[in-house]
Write a protein that holds these residues in place. Structure first.
Motif, PDB file in Angstrom:
ATOM      1  N   ARG A   1       6.562  -4.361  -0.866  1.00 24.46           N
ATOM      2  CA  ARG A   1       5.302  -4.612  -1.543  1.00 24.46           C
ATOM      3  C   ARG A   1       4.153  -4.575  -0.543  1.00 24.46           C
ATOM      4  NH1 ARG A   1       3.142  -9.497  -3.250  1.00 24.46           N
ATOM      5  NH2 ARG A   1       2.187  -9.515  -5.303  1.00 24.46           N
ATOM      6  N   GLY A   2       4.368  -5.268   0.573  1.00 23.11           N
ATOM      7  CA  GLY A   2       3.335  -5.311   1.601  1.00 23.11           C
ATOM      8  C   GLY A   2       3.055  -3.938   2.181  1.00 23.11           C
TER       9      GLY A   2
ATOM     10  N   ILE B   1       3.521  -1.040   0.759  1.00 23.40           N
ATOM     11  CA  ILE B   1       2.825  -0.201  -0.225  1.00 23.40           C
ATOM     12  C   ILE B   1       1.346  -0.553  -0.213  1.00 23.40           C
ATOM     13  CG2 ILE B   1       2.576   0.323  -2.680  1.00 23.40           C
ATOM     14  CD1 ILE B   1       5.572  -0.265  -2.981  1.00 23.40           C
ATOM     15  N   PHE B   2       1.068  -1.837  -0.181  1.00 15.77           N
ATOM     16  CA  PHE B   2      -0.327  -2.301  -0.156  1.00 15.77           C
ATOM     17  C   PHE B   2      -1.063  -1.760   1.068  1.00 15.77           C
ATOM     18  CE2 PHE B   2      -3.106  -5.743   1.589  1.00 15.77           C
ATOM     19  CZ  PHE B   2      -4.168  -5.554   0.724  1.00 15.77           C
ATOM     20  N   ARG B   3      -0.411  -1.839   2.226  1.00 17.32           N
ATOM     21  CA  ARG B   3      -1.080  -1.447   3.471  1.00 17.32           C
ATOM     22  C   ARG B   3      -1.212   0.057   3.621  1.00 17.32           C
ATOM     23  NH1 ARG B   3       2.353  -5.530   5.505  1.00 17.32           N
ATOM     24  NH2 ARG B   3       3.859  -3.931   6.085  1.00 17.32           N
ATOM     25  N   ASP B   4      -0.324   0.800   2.939  1.00 18.83           N
ATOM     26  CA  ASP B   4      -0.262   2.231   3.168  1.00 18.83           C
ATOM     27  C   ASP B   4      -1.601   2.910   2.875  1.00 18.83           C
ATOM     28  OD1 ASP B   4       2.418   4.296   3.215  1.00 18.83           O
ATOM     29  OD2 ASP B   4       0.436   5.134   2.814  1.00 18.83           O
TER      30      ASP B   4
ATOM     31  N   LEU C   1      -3.832   5.444  -5.131  1.00 16.22           N
ATOM     32  CA  LEU C   1      -3.682   4.216  -5.912  1.00 16.22           C
ATOM     33  C   LEU C   1      -2.616   4.388  -6.978  1.00 16.22           C
ATOM     34  CD1 LEU C   1      -7.415   3.243  -6.299  1.00 16.22           C
ATOM     35  CD2 LEU C   1      -5.704   2.045  -4.951  1.00 16.22           C
ATOM     36  N   LYS C   2      -2.617   5.565  -7.586  1.00 10.12           N
ATOM     37  CA  LYS C   2      -1.656   5.822  -8.640  1.00 10.12           C
ATOM     38  C   LYS C   2      -0.227   5.792  -8.084  1.00 10.12           C
ATOM     39  CE  LYS C   2      -0.786   9.226 -12.219  1.00 10.12           C
ATOM     40  NZ  LYS C   2      -1.292  10.388 -12.933  1.00 10.12           N
TER      41      LYS C   2
ATOM     42  N   LYS D   1       0.786   4.196  -5.478  1.00  6.35           N
ATOM     43  CA  LYS D   1       1.138   2.802  -5.165  1.00  6.35           C
ATOM     44  C   LYS D   1       1.658   2.110  -6.411  1.00  6.35           C
ATOM     45  CE  LYS D   1      -2.119   2.173  -1.413  1.00  6.35           C
ATOM     46  NZ  LYS D   1      -2.659   1.191  -0.532  1.00  6.35           N
ATOM     47  N   ASN D   2       0.943   2.329  -7.504  1.00  5.04           N
ATOM     48  CA  ASN D   2       1.326   1.694  -8.751  1.00  5.04           C
ATOM     49  C   ASN D   2       2.694   2.186  -9.217  1.00  5.04           C
ATOM     50  OD1 ASN D   2       0.953   1.822 -12.058  1.00  5.04           O
ATOM     51  ND2 ASN D   2       0.252  -0.058 -11.088  1.00  5.04           N
TER      52      ASN D   2
ATOM     53  N   MET E   1       5.572   0.859  -6.846  1.00  5.72           N
ATOM     54  CA  MET E   1       5.856  -0.561  -7.023  1.00  5.72           C
ATOM     55  C   MET E   1       6.520  -0.802  -8.372  1.00  5.72           C
ATOM     56  SD  MET E   1       5.671  -3.345  -5.358  1.00  5.72           S
ATOM     57  CE  MET E   1       6.497  -4.792  -5.975  1.00  5.72           C
TER      58      MET E   1
ATOM     59  N   GLY F   1      -2.419  -8.481   4.684  1.00 10.35           N
ATOM     60  CA  GLY F   1      -1.553  -7.327   4.916  1.00 10.35           C
ATOM     61  C   GLY F   1      -0.081  -7.683   4.808  1.00 10.35           C
ATOM     62  N   GLU F   2       0.256  -8.873   5.278  1.00 12.57           N
ATOM     63  CA  GLU F   2       1.655  -9.288   5.200  1.00 12.57           C
ATOM     64  C   GLU F   2       2.065  -9.569   3.766  1.00 12.57           C
ATOM     65  OE1 GLU F   2       2.300 -12.523   8.002  1.00 12.57           O
ATOM     66  OE2 GLU F   2       1.528 -11.165   9.542  1.00 12.57           O
TER      67      GLU F   2
ATOM     68  N   SER G   1      -6.203  -1.585  -3.672  1.00  8.92           N
ATOM     69  CA  SER G   1      -4.830  -1.365  -3.211  1.00  8.92           C
ATOM     70  C   SER G   1      -3.904  -2.459  -3.728  1.00  8.92           C
ATOM     71  CB  SER G   1      -4.787  -1.376  -1.688  1.00  8.92           C
ATOM     72  OG  SER G   1      -4.548  -0.107  -1.209  1.00  8.92           O
TER      73      SER G   1
ATOM     74  N   PHE H   1      -3.604  -2.259  -7.661  1.00  7.08           N
ATOM     75  CA  PHE H   1      -2.787  -1.132  -8.114  1.00  7.08           C
ATOM     76  C   PHE H   1      -1.325  -1.321  -7.734  1.00  7.08           C
ATOM     77  CE2 PHE H   1      -5.092   2.504  -9.952  1.00  7.08           C
ATOM     78  CZ  PHE H   1      -6.342   1.941 -10.015  1.00  7.08           C
ATOM     79  N   THR H   2      -1.089  -1.859  -6.558  1.00  5.96           N
ATOM     80  CA  THR H   2       0.301  -2.038  -6.136  1.00  5.96           C
ATOM     81  C   THR H   2       1.019  -2.990  -7.082  1.00  5.96           C
ATOM     82  OG1 THR H   2      -0.337  -1.693  -3.854  1.00  5.96           O
ATOM     83  CG2 THR H   2       1.792  -2.717  -4.228  1.00  5.96           C
TER      84      THR H   2
ATOM     85  N   GLU I   1      -7.741   4.953 -14.728  1.00  7.43           N
ATOM     86  CA  GLU I   1      -6.513   5.572 -14.236  1.00  7.43           C
ATOM     87  C   GLU I   1      -5.369   4.564 -14.244  1.00  7.43           C
ATOM     88  OE1 GLU I   1      -6.873   7.722 -10.495  1.00  7.43           O
ATOM     89  OE2 GLU I   1      -4.716   7.470 -10.220  1.00  7.43           O
TER      90      GLU I   1
END
Lengths: 536, 689
Positions: free
Chosen positions: A174-175, A177-180, A185-186, A188-189, A192, B167-168, B209, B212-213, B432
């Protein structure tokens, strides 16, 4: 040294009769030694080499060079006592490793440096290898008590190579993916959401399960069904599920991974991330190299009474003249030893019996560099998915970079391991060279100095020394005389541990594979993470 | 830690625990003896330390330690002082290891450090340890803010720290919150180095980010909301609307009644006091509305206007301010027109609650006309029963030219180009997200973004607004997320009201002439907002002109904001969901209110008023509660039952009240109300003798 002198230097072994004699101290052999001694078997564990680990050993630069250049030759029978009651069959040792191609840079300074620091290298013969924090090898290390002799460190990051972007992080949590920064955005969604789907499937609730039909279908079809874009699919298949063969090319696709297996691998990966707080990713690596693992099991076995003799070649088998059944072995020293069962390292073949069926090969490579392939990262794993290097690349290449903080190389250097499955040496070596070239600047013979890179070009890590070789793959075999499996083409040891456990159960159907001990000396806490020593 | 199920205790654990408790009890009684006798010897201190290490929640022991330190400080050997405080810090650290969420322990540490005898270098290292163990521990975050300000660590460094923590694991409310605090500080202090535009756009990307995640994780939502607010917020206060509006002319009939805005007013309710309200509606709460900041130009005005806040929030700031022109003193002559100009903010002094000066000096000019001939004599107050039945209302086809019920906003807050772009980009992104995942955060954010966009563009193109889409989103959300349906309904109400009141055209269908059954030729405009499922009121800045308002058959639980409608004389709140009289508190400010229908609500149905904490209660009331009068009126009734009603009605001069259909409205109550409101002519549609 003449052979006679050599044999006279072999110490005599006492007692002469055992439940089990094991030849070779590879990981499988060592696990069986530890497991069998844990249930009270008397064992003699021999190795013709001067080091532990056989094909799983970690060697100094000098050792590995000479090992790869001149593989062990079979030793002919020494003064044999011909008055034996047994039929004597000479053992043939065929090297598993071949086609070694060694290159070192021509720089005098660097050559001197390598020579002087040879002993500071612990180079894995069977690399690249790492453990998932939550894989069954960890469980085995804990269950057997071998974990107490080992110390691990986390691999900082997992990377995947693609021709356009070079190395990108594997968005494996999860982390991550967030940081990447490279995922949209799509994406990432979507990614996850897929992880959640897997988590839900693995959960207790019946509602979230993936249908039985889907579970039997190929994983690649399942991924397609969920509508994931190709880039994400490739990451899931090759960098997280660690699939060897191209899953998406209908003509050459073989070994299609089922969804069930794919989900299992994903589950192992994700439960690995964060299992040990000091390991940032899914993988961990033993300090001083992979050779530490077989040694830890050997120490475990020795504690339980297993006898160890290194530098002791076995030259022939002793068979009952009438029943032709196995009785014992004759050592290079000429001494005859007896046991109920025998396990041989996969490099041995017995004449007259059918040889171990080869199951393809794996090409391996090692590079020593002066800089990391990724700035600010010391230890990392890399996957080159099929077709990422050239169109007809049908297998994944896996690589692992280990830095000096894992005590496998002198400060200021890095060791990189590469491997890929292949049908023949040329194919495998071609692929490894391509994958090395993609990230590294290889020494070119004729140049006396390290090539200066122009600033405009990406600065690639310069290789000081490299070797490529090919290893045969065979499976384990259970008979009166059993064989352990060769190191496989995987990154972790799960298949090997499975095969080893199976072999043990075949040999000792009534014994438990590492029974839970209650003695205080072996007690491991209920908390399953306790016992793995992680260095920060 | 979060997300970890609590294991139930095993039998042996329980007995272990009770043994531990026994030990602690023994320690505690010894400790209390020391505390009582003020014994601060090392031995006594060690005992309290042992107690605190076992139970960091023992607040008395922390206080005892503070007393002990102060007692022992009399020995002024500096080495000893340092030792003394070190000992405290060590103890806190041990106690925190036992329970890192102990309020007492964290507070004690703050106390020790604020004494200034200890080094703070170690504190960040300690904090990092605790924040690693639980990154969402808000105690640690609070303490971190304390330590960093003590160390004078830069906000920039702390910003980097929050980025690492997020970030973590981005599921961290504390870290996002701290980020918003730090950024707000930086925007304020270092506007040059921290250009709002660039940074806000970066932050959108950052939080996007996270959203969306994992759209199901709520921590990023709040941050996103803060960002939207930051983007569209007007820092400088502005005047949004006023009554009378700029350019309007108000006709006064005869000497003591007025016709306003070209529309007939109701029963000339203002005649009583002979005053005319002037209302200033700002976009945010301001202070400093007074004679020097608001100047009135009129030849006939004899006395200064007194500005009072109409909607207060217990501070001196208010969003709406009002004053009364005293018509009686103006010596107005018939058939003449008088112009009045009000200048606002031409001198400094009107300041928002966060310190921004009033942005745009502005002026309201209006005319007062006194008509010579009254069409008919004015009825005596409350002469007739007001009937809210449909047949008393007549649709209005079009407003007269002179009608100026709804005037254009005085000042449309200008939104800069990048803000619009930012909002538009967010809208694209959330559309989106919704195409992937019909999640509530996506819908909610989209609704908020579209609303924000409409607000900042509505002066340009009214047809392009997104109201219908926003309303649909909120309707969906009520279904999708029933737990928070009340919130979504509120938002739905606000958007709907915004749409209805946005222009004269949109308002027209809701305006009706009230036709008195007996007097066919008198007609007044009534705004009828019935059956709209409204759960709260809004857009009041557009409704300042309203004198007769029908809000019946809605879902209202509160009428917050209605205080600003100073012209209101008739109000229908029947068939709503008012659960208590305290919810009607805004009525107390409506001095013109004569007719009130609150029939068929839930007054008295709820024994406990769950909304009371939002409204004032008799006990919390700052104004004097007239106990004497209350007690006399109550007489033999159970008095406490009625004090809320007393508080609301005591200050009103109603002539017509309907409370039928409420649990509270029994005989006792009606007779009580009759006494509280002596002006009442009609109660529950029955004429009082």
């Amino acid at each position: 040294m003449s052979e006679a002198e050599e044999s006279s230097s072999y110490p005599p072994i006492d007692p002469v009769s055992f439940d089990l004699i094991i030849v070779g101290t590879g990981l499988s052999e060592s696990i069986i030694a530890a497991a069998a001694s844990a249930v009270g078997k008397t064992i003699l564990h021999l190795d013709p080499n001067s080091f532990y680990g056989s094909h799983f050993a970690s060697l100094s630069l000098e050792e590995i060079t000479s090992y790869l250049n001149s593989p062990p030759k079979s030793i002919t029978a020494a003064a044999s006592s011909s008055d034996s009651d047994y039929a004597v069959i000479n053992l043939i040792q065929q090297p598993l490793l071949s086609d070694a191609e060694l290159i070192s840079c021509d720089s005098v300074d660097e050559s001197t440096f390598l020579l002087e620091n040879s002993r500071k290298f612990n180079l894995d013969l069977g690399g690249p290898r790492a453990l998932f924090s939550a894989d069954k090898t960890i469980d085995l290390l804990l269950k057997s008590g071998a974990a107490q002799y080992l110390e691990f460190k986390g691999i900082d990051t997992s990377l995947v190579y693609n021709a356009n972007e070079g190395l990108v992080n594997v968005p494996d949590s999860r982390g991550a993916i967030f940081r990447d920064k490279k995922l949209s955005l799509k994406e990432k969604n979507q990614l996850m959401k897929f992880f959640k789907l897997v988590q839900q499937h693995l959960g207790d609730n019946e509602d979230g399960k993936i249908s039985e039909e889907d579970m039997e279908s190929p994983f690649v079809s399942f991924l397609e069904k969920t509508g994931l874009p190709p880039k994400i699919k490739a990451i899931l298949l090759y960098a997280i599920a660690m699939v060897d063969f191209d899953q998406e090319n209908g003509e050459v696709s073989k070994d299609l991974l089922t969804t069930k297996d794919g989900i299992d691998r994903l589950a192992q990966y994700s439960s690995s991330v964060g299992r040990f707080p000091s390991a940032p990713g899914a993988l961990i690596y033993p300090i001083y190299g992979e050779g530490e693992l077989p040694q830890a099991f050997c120490r475990r076995a020795a504690v339980k009474g297993c006898i160890y003799v290194l530098r002791m070649p076995v030259i022939s088998l002793l068979m009952d003249k009438v029943t032709e059944s196995y009785k014992g072995v004759r050592l290079a020293s000429g001494q005859d030893l007896y046991s109920h069962q025998l396990i041989l390292d996969p490099s041995f073949t017995i004449p007259s019996t059918q040889s171990l069926s080869p199951k393809g090969m794996v090409a391996r490579g090692i590079c020593i560099t002066r800089s990391s392939i990724k700035p600010d990262v010391s230890n990392c794993s890399v996957v080159y998915p099929p077709r990422s290097l050239y169109p007809d690349q049908v297998t994944s290449v896996r690589a692992l970079q280990i830095g000096s903080n894992l005590a496998v190389c002198p400060a200021g250097t890095f060791v990189l391991y590469f491997s890929t499955l292949c049908n023949d040496a040329d194919e495998g070596k071609k692929l490894l060279k391509a994958s090395m070239k993609a990230l590294l600047s290889l020494p070119v013979s004729g140049n006396t100095e390290i090539i200066l890179q122009s600033d405009s070009e990406d600065k690639k890590a310069v290789v000081l020394w490299s070797v490529i070789y090919v290893q045969k793959l065979t499976m384990s075999k259970f008979e009166a005389i059993s064989s352990t499996p060769t190191p496989d083409g995987n990154l972790n040891y799960n298949d090997l541990v499975d095969a080893t456990e199976k072999l043990f159960n075949q040999m000792y159907p009534d014994e438990e594979f590492f029974p839970k001990t209650t003695s205080p000396e072996d007690s491991t806490d209920d908390d399953d993470d306790n016992g793995i020593i992680m260095e920060n | 830690m979060h997300g970890q199920p609590r294991k139930s205790l095993k039998q042996e654990d329980e007995s272990l625990l009770s043994a531990k408790a026994e030990k602690l009890r023994a320690l505690q009684s010894q400790f209390f003896a020391n505390h009582r006798n003020r014994i601060y010897t090392q031995e006594a201190l060690d005992l309290s330390a042992k107690l605190l290490e076992g139970n960091p929640e023992c607040y008395t022991a922390w206080n005892y330690r503070k007393l002990a330190v102060q007692h022992n400080l009399s020995r002024s050997d500096p080495n000893y002082v340092a030792y003394l405080f070190d000992q405290e810090l060590k103890l806190v650290e041990n106690a925190l290891r036992k329970n890192y969420k102990s309020y007492g322990a964290w507070y004690h540490r703050k106390w020790v450090l604020s004494k200034g005898h200890s080094s703070i270098d170690n504190e960040l290292r300690l904090l990092n340890g605790f924040q690693k163990a639980d990154s969402r521990n808000f105690h640690a975050w609070n303490y971190r803010r304390f330590v960093t300000s003590l160390m004078k660590r830069s906000d920039e460094d702390e910003l980097i720290y929050t980025e690492e923590v997020i970030g973590e694991n981005f599921s961290n409310y504390s870290a996002w919150h701290n980020r918003s605090v730090l950024l707000s500080n930086l925007f304020k202090r270092k506007a040059e180095e921290f250009p709002l535009e660039e940074k806000v756009l970066q932050e959108y990307e950052h939080v996007r980010s996270a959203i969306f995640t994992d759209p199901a994780d709520q921590s990023g939502w709040f941050y996103h909301l803060w960002l939207i607010d930051l983007t569209v917020k007007n820092y400088a206060p502005l005047l949004v609307s006023s009554w009378p509006s700029h350019g309007s002319s108000i006709t006064l009939n005869g000497n003591n009644c007025i016709d306003g805005c070209g529309l007939s007013l109701l029963n000339s309710t203002l005649s009583d006091t002979r005053t005319l309200p002037v209302i200033l509606y700002f976009n945010q709460a301001v202070e400093g509305v007074n004679l020097s900041t608001v100047t009135v130009k009129s030849e006939h005005l004899k006395e200064d206007l007194v500005w009072k806040p109409l909607i207060t929030n217990n501070s001196s700031t208010a969003q709406v301010w009002g004053a009364y022109l005293n018509l009686g003193n103006m010596e107005l002559e018939q058939s003449k027109t008088y112009s009045i100009e009000i200048a606002i903010g031409h001198s400094m002094g009107i300041v928002s609650s966060n310190g921004y000066q009033y942005g745009d000096p502005s002026q309201i000019a209006f005319k007062l006309c006194v008509q010579s001939a009254c069409t008919k004599p004015v009825e005596e107050q409350g002469g007739k029963l007001t009937s809210w039945k449909d047949n008393n209302f007549q649709k209005i086809d079009h407003f007269e030219d002179s009608d100026s019920t709804v005037t254009a906003d005085l000042h449309i807050p200008t939104t800069s180009y990048w803000c619009m772009k930012a909002i538009e980009e967010e809208i694209t992104n959330f559309r989106e997200l919704l195409s992937e995942d019909a999640c509530k955060i996506g819908k909610l954010s989209l609704a908020r973004l579209l609303t924000a966009l409409d607000l900042s563009t509505h002066q340009h193109d009214k047809r392009k607004n997104h109201t219908e889409e926003v309303l649909k989103l909120y309707t969906d959300l009520v279904e999708l997320d029933p737990t928070h349906s009340l919130y979504y309904k509120d938002e739905h109400s606000l958007v709907l009201l915004q749409q209805i009141t946005s222009s004269r055209e949109s308002l027209l269908p809701y305006c009706h002439y009230y036709k008195d059954a007996t007097e066919a030729n008198t007609s007044y405009v009534c705004l009828r907002l019935q059956n709209l499922s409204l759960s709260r009121m809004g857009s009041i800045e557009n409704l300042l002109w309203v004198q007769m308002l029908d809000l019946s058959h809605n879902e209202l639980r509160s009428i917050e904001g209605l205080e600003a409608m100073q012209l209101l004389s008739s109000l229908n709140l029947s068939h709503n969901k008012f659960g208590s009289f305290t919810a009607l508190e805004p009525l107390r400010s409506l001095k013109s209110l004569k007719v009130l229908d609150i029939s068929y609500n839930e007054l008295g149905s709820h024994s406990i008023d769950t909304r009371r904490y939002l409204c004032s209660s008799p006990l919390a009331n700052t104004e004097a509660f007239d106990w004497d009068r209350f007690e006399i009126l109550c007489g033999s009734f159970s008095s406490t039952k009625f004090w809320e009603a007393f508080l609301i009605f005591e200050s009103l001069n109603l002539t017509d009240l309907n409370v039928t259909g409420n649990a509270v409205a029994d005989e006792n109550f009606t007779s009580f109300i009759g006494k509280v409101l002596p002006t009442l002519k009609w109660l529950n549609s029955e004429e009082l003798s």
